[in-house]
Design a protein around this motif. Structure first.
Motif, mmCIF file in Angstrom:
data_model
loop_
_atom_site.group_PDB
_atom_site.id
_atom_site.type_symbol
_atom_site.label_atom_id
_atom_site.label_comp_id
_atom_site.label_asym_id
_atom_site.label_seq_id
_atom_site.Cartn_x
_atom_site.Cartn_y
_atom_site.Cartn_z
ATOM 1 N N VAL A 98 -7.566 -0.589 9.102
ATOM 2 C CA VAL A 98 -7.613 0.675 9.841
ATOM 3 C C VAL A 98 -6.665 1.658 9.164
ATOM 4 O O VAL A 98 -5.549 1.292 8.777
ATOM 5 N N ILE A 99 -7.104 2.901 9.048
ATOM 6 C CA ILE A 99 -6.264 3.945 8.478
ATOM 7 C C ILE A 99 -6.424 5.189 9.322
ATOM 8 O O ILE A 99 -7.509 5.457 9.843
ATOM 9 N N GLY A 100 -5.345 5.929 9.471
ATOM 10 C CA GLY A 100 -5.462 7.103 10.319
ATOM 11 C C GLY A 100 -4.222 7.970 10.297
ATOM 12 O O GLY A 100 -3.377 7.849 9.404
ATOM 13 N N TRP A 101 -4.145 8.843 11.283
ATOM 14 C CA TRP A 101 -3.105 9.858 11.356
ATOM 15 C C TRP A 101 -2.356 9.754 12.681
ATOM 16 O O TRP A 101 -2.967 9.605 13.745
ATOM 17 N N ASP A 154 1.843 -2.818 8.428
ATOM 18 C CA ASP A 154 1.617 -1.393 8.590
ATOM 19 C C ASP A 154 2.345 -0.643 7.485
ATOM 20 O O ASP A 154 3.491 -0.966 7.152
ATOM 21 N N TYR A 155 1.699 0.385 6.968
ATOM 22 C CA TYR A 155 2.273 1.213 5.917
ATOM 23 C C TYR A 155 2.206 2.676 6.367
ATOM 24 O O TYR A 155 1.218 3.094 6.959
ATOM 25 N N TRP A 156 3.253 3.422 6.032
ATOM 26 C CA TRP A 156 3.337 4.826 6.432
ATOM 27 C C TRP A 156 3.542 5.716 5.222
ATOM 28 O O TRP A 156 4.229 5.349 4.265
ATOM 29 N N GLY A 157 2.971 6.906 5.297
ATOM 30 C CA GLY A 157 3.260 7.930 4.313
ATOM 31 C C GLY A 157 4.536 8.654 4.669
ATOM 32 O O GLY A 157 5.177 8.375 5.690
ATOM 33 N N GLN A 158 4.889 9.629 3.838
ATOM 34 C CA GLN A 158 6.154 10.340 4.017
ATOM 35 C C GLN A 158 6.054 11.460 5.037
ATOM 36 O O GLN A 158 7.075 11.961 5.508
ATOM 37 N N VAL A 161 0.864 -1.180 0.000
ATOM 38 C CA VAL A 161 0.000 0.000 0.000
ATOM 39 C C VAL A 161 0.901 1.231 0.000
ATOM 40 O O VAL A 161 1.866 1.299 0.761
ATOM 41 N N GLN A 162 0.575 2.174 -0.857
ATOM 42 C CA GLN A 162 1.294 3.442 -0.880
ATOM 43 C C GLN A 162 0.362 4.538 -0.364
ATOM 44 O O GLN A 162 -0.822 4.572 -0.691
ATOM 45 N N LEU A 163 0.941 5.420 0.449
ATOM 46 C CA LEU A 163 0.174 6.502 1.057
ATOM 47 C C LEU A 163 0.832 7.831 0.731
ATOM 48 O O LEU A 163 2.041 7.988 0.897
ATOM 49 N N VAL A 164 0.031 8.792 0.302
ATOM 50 C CA VAL A 164 0.541 10.125 -0.016
ATOM 51 C C VAL A 164 -0.298 11.146 0.731
ATOM 52 O O VAL A 164 -1.512 11.228 0.525
ATOM 53 N N TYR A 222 2.852 15.218 10.522
ATOM 54 C CA TYR A 222 1.695 14.334 10.549
ATOM 55 C C TYR A 222 1.875 13.237 9.504
ATOM 56 O O TYR A 222 2.160 13.516 8.327
ATOM 57 N N TYR A 223 1.693 12.004 9.955
ATOM 58 C CA TYR A 223 1.884 10.833 9.100
ATOM 59 C C TYR A 223 0.575 10.070 8.953
ATOM 60 O O TYR A 223 -0.140 9.858 9.938
ATOM 61 N N CYS A 224 0.326 9.614 7.758
ATOM 62 C CA CYS A 224 -0.782 8.713 7.507
ATOM 63 C C CYS A 224 -0.284 7.285 7.684
ATOM 64 O O CYS A 224 0.822 6.940 7.236
ATOM 65 N N LYS A 225 -1.080 6.474 8.331
ATOM 66 C CA LYS A 225 -0.717 5.073 8.555
ATOM 67 C C LYS A 225 -1.902 4.182 8.197
ATOM 68 O O LYS A 225 -3.039 4.470 8.566
ATOM 69 N N ALA A 226 -1.607 3.122 7.476
ATOM 70 C CA ALA A 226 -2.626 2.127 7.145
ATOM 71 C C ALA A 226 -2.195 0.771 7.685
ATOM 72 O O ALA A 226 -1.028 0.390 7.546
ATOM 73 N N SER A 227 -3.122 0.084 8.285
ATOM 74 C CA SER A 227 -2.857 -1.253 8.810
ATOM 75 C C SER A 227 -3.708 -2.255 8.046
ATOM 76 O O SER A 227 -4.931 -2.069 7.941
ATOM 77 N N SER A 228 -3.060 -3.281 7.542
ATOM 78 C CA SER A 228 -3.805 -4.258 6.758
ATOM 79 C C SER A 228 -4.337 -5.364 7.666
ATOM 80 O O SER A 228 -3.886 -5.544 8.796
ATOM 81 N N GLY A 229 -5.279 -6.096 7.124
ATOM 82 C CA GLY A 229 -5.801 -7.237 7.852
ATOM 83 C C GLY A 229 -4.815 -8.381 7.939
ATOM 84 O O GLY A 229 -5.064 -9.351 8.654
ATOM 85 N N PHE A 230 -3.679 -8.266 7.230
ATOM 86 C CA PHE A 230 -2.656 -9.303 7.243
ATOM 87 C C PHE A 230 -1.523 -8.986 8.211
ATOM 88 O O PHE A 230 -0.520 -9.684 8.228
#
Length: 116
Positions: A33-36, A104-108, A2-5, A93-101
Motif C-alpha cells: 500500500v502506498i499513499g499520502w 513502513d517507509y516515509w518521505g521527507q 524503500v526510498q520515497l521522494v 504532506y508525506y508519502c508513506k509506503a507499507s511493505s508486505g513484510f
C-alpha cells in the motif's frame, strides 16, 4: 529498504489545484500500500488517501470528491491530484509506503499552503 521522494507542494489560493508526486525506489517490489498523509501544525498526522497494489483506494472523508490518488506500478510513482483546495488542507504532506513484510517507509514531506 524503500526510498520515497515527494514533489509538487507549494502555495496556492483557495479553489485552486495542486498535484503531488511520490517516486519510490529501492525494494519497490515489496510495496503493498502506498499513499499520502498530512500533518497540520498542532495536529496529528492523518491519512489523506492510499491505494493498494491491486488498486483498492481509501480517502479521508474531508477530501472525498476533491482529491484523486493514482498509482503507476511500472514507474513506482503515486500521484495525488488535489482540486478545490481549502485553507484547511494546509499541511505538510508525506508519502508513506507499507511493505508486505510489515515495514513502513516515509518521505521527507512537502509543504502545501492554501491561502484564503
Amino acid at each position: 529498504q524503500v526510498q520515497l521522494v515527494e514533489s509538487g507542494g507549494g502555495l496556492v489560493q483557495a479553489g485552486e489545484s495542486l498535484r503531488l508526486s511520490c517516486a519510490a525506489s529501492g525494494s519497490t517490489f515489496s510495496i503493498n500500500v502506498i499513499g499520502w498523509y498530512r500533518q497540520a501544525p498542532g495536529k496529528q498526522r492523518e491519512l489523506v488517501a492510499d491505494i493498494s497494489r491491486h488498486g483498492e483506494i481509501n480517502y479521508a472523508d474531508s477530501v472525498k470528491g476533491r482529491f484523486t490518488i493514482s498509482r503507476n506500478n511500472p514507474e513506482n510513482t503515486v500521484i495525488l491530484h488535489m482540486s478545490d483546495l481549502e485553507p484547511g488542507d494546509t499541511a505538510v504532506y508525506y508519502c508513506k509506503a507499507s511493505s508486505g513484510f510489515g515495514y513502513d517507509y516515509w518521505g521527507q514531506g512537502t509543504q502545501v499552503t492554501v491561502s484564503s
